[in-house]
Design an enzyme around this catalytic site. Structure first.
Site, PDB file in Angstrom:
ATOM      1  N   ALA A  67       0.853  -0.960  -0.073  1.00  0.00           N
ATOM      2  CA  ALA A  67      -0.088  -0.399  -0.066  1.00  0.00           C
ATOM      3  C   ALA A  67       1.179   1.208  -0.177  1.00  0.00           C
ATOM      4  CB  ALA A  67      -0.526   0.275   1.605  1.00  0.00           C
ATOM      5  N   GLY A 112       0.362  -5.119   1.172  1.00  0.00           N
ATOM      6  CA  GLY A 112      -0.607  -4.583   0.208  1.00  0.00           C
ATOM      7  C   GLY A 112      -0.084  -5.605  -1.371  1.00  0.00           C
ATOM      8  N   GLU A 115      -0.940  -9.029  -0.356  1.00  0.00           N
ATOM      9  CA  GLU A 115      -1.399  -9.831  -0.566  1.00  0.00           C
ATOM     10  C   GLU A 115      -2.922  -9.581  -2.198  1.00  0.00           C
ATOM     11  OE1 GLU A 115      -2.372  -6.328   2.333  1.00  0.00           O
ATOM     12  OE2 GLU A 115      -3.200  -7.533   3.748  1.00  0.00           O
ATOM     13  N   GLU A 135       4.845  -5.155   6.842  1.00  0.00           N
ATOM     14  CA  GLU A 135       3.604  -4.004   7.908  1.00  0.00           C
ATOM     15  C   GLU A 135       4.298  -3.922   9.070  1.00  0.00           C
ATOM     16  OE1 GLU A 135       2.708  -6.630   6.152  1.00  0.00           O
ATOM     17  OE2 GLU A 135       1.534  -5.848   4.771  1.00  0.00           O
TER      18      GLU A 135
HETATM   19  C1  HXC Z   1       5.332   4.431  -1.294  1.00  0.00           C
HETATM   20  C2  HXC Z   1       7.036   3.605  -2.537  1.00  0.00           C
HETATM   21  C3  HXC Z   1       6.415   2.150  -1.907  1.00  0.00           C
HETATM   22  C4  HXC Z   1       5.461   2.226  -0.954  1.00  0.00           C
HETATM   23  C5  HXC Z   1       8.191   1.917  -2.307  1.00  0.00           C
HETATM   24  N1  HXC Z   1       7.711   3.509  -2.574  1.00  0.00           N
HETATM   25  N2  HXC Z   1       8.102   1.322  -1.557  1.00  0.00           N
HETATM   26  N3  HXC Z   1       6.032   4.862  -1.794  1.00  0.00           N
HETATM   27  N4  HXC Z   1       4.582   3.053  -0.544  1.00  0.00           N
HETATM   28  N5  HXC Z   1       4.722   0.913  -0.375  1.00  0.00           N
HETATM   29  C6  HXC Z   1       8.860   4.495  -3.183  1.00  0.00           C
HETATM   30  C7  HXC Z   1      10.267   4.869  -2.406  1.00  0.00           C
HETATM   31  O1  HXC Z   1       9.519   5.603  -1.414  1.00  0.00           O
HETATM   32  C8  HXC Z   1      10.918   4.950  -3.594  1.00  0.00           C
HETATM   33  O2  HXC Z   1      10.184   6.503  -4.351  1.00  0.00           O
HETATM   34  C9  HXC Z   1      10.695   4.686  -4.502  1.00  0.00           C
HETATM   35  O3  HXC Z   1       9.415   3.607  -4.710  1.00  0.00           O
HETATM   36  C10 HXC Z   1      11.714   3.440  -5.308  1.00  0.00           C
HETATM   37  O4  HXC Z   1      11.822   2.706  -3.632  1.00  0.00           O
HETATM   38  P1  HXC Z   1      13.323   2.655  -2.790  1.00  0.00           P
HETATM   39  O5  HXC Z   1      12.681   2.616  -1.832  1.00  0.00           O
HETATM   40  O6  HXC Z   1      14.088   3.743  -3.453  1.00  0.00           O
HETATM   41  O7  HXC Z   1      13.342   1.342  -3.629  1.00  0.00           O
HETATM   42  P2  HXC Z   1      14.554   0.001  -3.334  1.00  0.00           P
HETATM   43  O8  HXC Z   1      15.751   1.063  -2.256  1.00  0.00           O
HETATM   44  O9  HXC Z   1      15.102  -0.450  -3.753  1.00  0.00           O
HETATM   45  O10 HXC Z   1      14.008  -0.735  -1.980  1.00  0.00           O
HETATM   46  C11 HXC Z   1      13.026  -1.536  -2.342  1.00  0.00           C
HETATM   47  C12 HXC Z   1      11.798  -1.758  -1.789  1.00  0.00           C
HETATM   48  C13 HXC Z   1      12.286  -0.204  -0.414  1.00  0.00           C
HETATM   49  C14 HXC Z   1      12.544  -3.095  -0.437  1.00  0.00           C
HETATM   50  C15 HXC Z   1      10.618  -2.595  -1.616  1.00  0.00           C
HETATM   51  O11 HXC Z   1      11.066   0.323  -0.788  1.00  0.00           O
HETATM   52  C16 HXC Z   1      10.316  -0.593   0.660  1.00  0.00           C
HETATM   53  O12 HXC Z   1      10.851  -1.355   1.279  1.00  0.00           O
HETATM   54  N6  HXC Z   1       9.237  -0.200   0.243  1.00  0.00           N
HETATM   55  C17 HXC Z   1       8.168  -0.320   1.492  1.00  0.00           C
HETATM   56  C18 HXC Z   1       7.630  -2.045   1.340  1.00  0.00           C
HETATM   57  C19 HXC Z   1       6.727  -2.072   2.676  1.00  0.00           C
HETATM   58  O13 HXC Z   1       6.895  -1.251   3.770  1.00  0.00           O
HETATM   59  N7  HXC Z   1       5.516  -2.381   1.828  1.00  0.00           N
HETATM   60  C20 HXC Z   1       4.402  -2.512   3.504  1.00  0.00           C
HETATM   61  C21 HXC Z   1       3.036  -1.372   3.102  1.00  0.00           C
HETATM   62  S1  HXC Z   1       1.803  -1.233   4.381  1.00  0.00           S
HETATM   63  P3  HXC Z   1      11.012   8.485  -4.038  1.00  0.00           P
HETATM   64  O14 HXC Z   1      10.017   9.073  -4.801  1.00  0.00           O
HETATM   65  O15 HXC Z   1      11.889   8.389  -2.810  1.00  0.00           O
HETATM   66  O16 HXC Z   1      11.232   7.853  -5.435  1.00  0.00           O
HETATM   67  C22 HXC Z   1       1.006  -1.920   3.497  1.00  0.00           C
HETATM   68  C23 HXC Z   1      -0.330  -3.035   4.186  1.00  0.00           C
HETATM   69  C24 HXC Z   1      -1.556  -3.441   3.268  1.00  0.00           C
HETATM   70  O17 HXC Z   1       1.165  -2.741   2.264  1.00  0.00           O
HETATM   71  C25 HXC Z   1      -2.978  -3.140   4.115  1.00  0.00           C
HETATM   72  C26 HXC Z   1      -3.430  -1.311   3.774  1.00  0.00           C
HETATM   73  C27 HXC Z   1      -5.091  -1.736   4.273  1.00  0.00           C
END
Ligand code: HXC
Length: 257
Positions: A67, A112, A115, A135
């Site tokens: 998400a 997400g 999911e 998460e």
């Molecule tokens: C918003 C995101 C994002 C996310 C990546 N980006 N994941 N933006 N939400 N979930 C964005 C980064 O901010 C960045 O934007 C660009 O994508 C590239 O990501 P990087 O982090 O620079 O890439 P990298 O170093 O290769 O790392 C990849 C990654 C990391 C390991 C996947 O991005 C990461 O950990 N992302 C978050 C993963 C996560 O925690 N997902 C769960 C979310 S909670 P900019 O603008 O800086 O270039 C969830 C809940 C669901 O999903 C239920 C809801 C009800």
């Protein structure tokens, strides 16, 4: 076909390909994207030219990295519940779709994103894919059905471990755990999805929908068996059974519409 802000959609050989198109954000699922996925699946489900769907992510790096974390800031408890509920409704509509939906997981499927893949009927992972429910790193829990579907797919012990450690697993481990159906080299991802859908295309669409509904009713109670006999009975109301039986008796391949 509708056009979408955050999706690309196209149809090839009767297969609707729905591609999440925010590669610079690793296809993070903001609210609009989730809503558009729901609309695109509904549109394809109602299109008589489409018999199956593939959901994938744009670019070589991510299916969907979760998400959109930026949308979480400042939410109240009620807004958090509503975000989760609305997403669950969309993901449930994918699981309930009577046409087969395959997740072509082309990279990170986190939070997400994992999911979303789990809401699809079949998951095929490229060998560079990673899965995880990170998460708890953010102080939240999975909210798009992950606590339920991951537990169903891989069992309670391993699901709990993945969700409370936030550890990522690679495609091979996902295959061993039964989270994905196949893992293939990146260039084989779409061909493998198409191959499976072409095989399903030769089967009765009515019966395929019946299998999906009956399997979705599997909740460990007698309800699933009731759903199965109800769906079995319904098959006798559709033209497919006549074609299927006639083809068998005439020693030819069936031709379902
Ligand atoms: C918003 C995101 C994002 C996310 C990546 N980006 N994941 N933006 N939400 N979930 C964005 C980064 O901010 C960045 O934007 C660009 O994508 C590239 O990501 P990087 O982090 O620079 O890439 P990298 O170093 O290769 O790392 C990849 C990654 C990391 C390991 C996947 O991005 C990461 O950990 N992302 C978050 C993963 C996560 O925690 N997902 C769960 C979310 S909670 P900019 O603008 O800086 O270039 C969830 C809940 C669901 O999903 C239920 C809801 C009800």
């Amino acid at each position: 076909m509708n056009t979408y802000t955050n999706l690309k959609t196209g149809t090839a050989d009767g297969v609707r390909v729905i591609t999440i198109n925010r590669p610079d954000k690793l296809n993070a699922l903001n609210r609009q994207t989730v809503s558009e996925i729901g609309q695109a699946v509904k549109e394809a489900a109602g299109d008589t030219e489409v018999y199956g769907m593939i959901i994938t992510g744009e670019g070589p790096k991510a299916f969907a990295a979760g998400a959109d974390i930026k949308e979480f800031s400042g939410l109240t408890k009620e807004q958090g519940m509503e975000l989760s509920r609305a997403g669950q409704e969309v993901f449930q509509s994918i699981e309930d779709c009577p046409k087969p939906v395959i997740a072509a997981v082309n990279g990170f499927a986190l939070g997400g994103g994992c999911e979303l893949a789990m809401a699809c009927h079949i998951r095929i992972a490229s060998s560079n894919a990673f899965f995880g429910q990170p998460e708890v790193n953010l102080g939240i829990i999975p909210g798009y059905g992950g606590t339920q579907r991951l537990t169903r797919y891989i069992g309670k012990g391993k699901a709990l471990e993945l969700m409370i450690t936030a550890e990522r697993i690679n495609a091979q481990t996902a295959l061993q755990l039964g989270l994905v159906n196949y893992t293939v080299p990146p260039e084989m991802l779409m061909p493998k999805c198409m191959e499976l859908l072409q095989l399903i295309r030769t089967k009765s669409p009515f019966a395929v929908g019946g299998v999906i509904r009956a399997v979705n009713a599997c909740d460990g109670t007698p309800n699933g068996y009731k759903a199965e006999y109800a769906e079995f009975g319904k098959c006798f109301t559709a033209p497919d059974i006549h074609e299927g039986i006639n083809a068998f008796l005439e020693k030819r391949a069936p031709s379902f519409r």
